[in-house]
Design an enzyme around this catalytic site. Structure first.
Site, PDB file in Angstrom:
ATOM      1  CG  ASP A  86      -1.981   1.080   1.173  1.00 26.18           C
ATOM      2  OD1 ASP A  86      -2.484   1.377   0.068  1.00 26.18           O
ATOM      3  OD2 ASP A  86      -2.306   1.638   2.223  1.00 26.18           O
ATOM      4  CD  GLU A  87       4.412   4.597   2.370  1.00 24.34           C
ATOM      5  OE1 GLU A  87       5.111   5.616   2.209  1.00 24.34           O
ATOM      6  OE2 GLU A  87       3.279   4.629   2.891  1.00 24.34           O
TER       7      GLU A  87
END
Length: 246
Positions: free
Chosen positions: A166-167
């Protein structure tokens, strides 16, 4: 009267009613000079800063991770790749970023910390670095999970990989098209990741349409023999709209 605003459909922020669109004002990027990939990268990856960049080699990096890092650093010299710095807070990433007042929340700036940089001891948590290619709209993240991220004995917790995916998606979405909010995230795990091993996340922007950025990722070993997970996501793109005179 012409009203200039951003409209993000079904985001669910700012106390919007269920199913109702959420209207956000434009982010204040005071140093912006257009929204081209080059200008975004220059804002996100400043040449000089007083903040510590955590996306740099340290003694905990495995030889495999250090070797691939050096390979990509060579690519930044001639192949169009850019190393994305990683500071302790997103407040420090984008010069001039100011969220709309409707999204502002009281917080102690000194305590704010990017989730993947919350463990200070080198090698114990998230060791990673992201490289982005503006022209190709793709990223590669080198990720080495430390023992504080353990789930099954000797292996990384699945949630740590999901957070890392997600990052990387978030950084890619912003640099590729000013995507800022995760709309959906899907991940299918294939194999366990040994703690301390290198994971290579290959991220591609599939398309940008209807104010949404569609991204995919394959997390695997360097030799591509073992796939750890496959993931896809949709990020909401903040796009300026003009309404017709009433």
């Amino acid at each position: 009267m012409i009203r200039r605003c951003f409209q993000v459909a079904r985001l669910g922020l700012h106390r919007a009613l269920p199913g109702a669109p959420c209207v956000l004002p434009r982010l204040n990027l005071t140093s912006a000079s257009g929204s081209s990939a080059d200008s975004l990268v220059s804002r996100f990856c400043p040449e000089k800063t007083d903040f510590q960049d955590y996306a740099l080699p340290n003694a905990s990096w495995s030889p495999d991770m250090l070797s691939l890092y050096q390979d990509f650093m060579e690519k930044t010299k001639a192949s169009g790749w850019v190393k994305v710095p990683s500071f302790k807070s997103n407040r420090e990433h984008i010069h001039g970023l100011k969220l709309p007042s409707s999204l502002a929340v009281p917080s102690d700036k000194s305590n704010g910390r990017l989730f993947t940089r919350c463990i200070q001891v080198e090698g114990q948590g998230y060791e990673y670095v992201i490289f982005f290619h503006p022209a190709k709209k793709k990223s590669v993240c080198l990720f080495q999970p430390g023992p504080y991220l353990e789930g099954p004995p000797g292996f990384a917790h699945g949630g740590s990989l999901a957070a890392m995916v997600d990052e990387t998606f978030a950084k890619t979405a912003y640099l590729a098209g000013e995507g800022l909010f995760t709309f959906s995230l899907n991940i299918r795990f294939k194999n366990l990741i040994p703690v301390g091993s290198l994971v290579v996340l290959n991220v591609d922007v599939e398309k940008i349409e209807d104010q949404k950025i569609y991204i995919s990722c394959i997390a695997q070993t360097r030799d591509q023999e073992t796939v750890y997970a496959k993931s896809s996501a949709v990020f909401l793109q903040l796009q300026l709209e003009e309404e017709s005179p009433q």
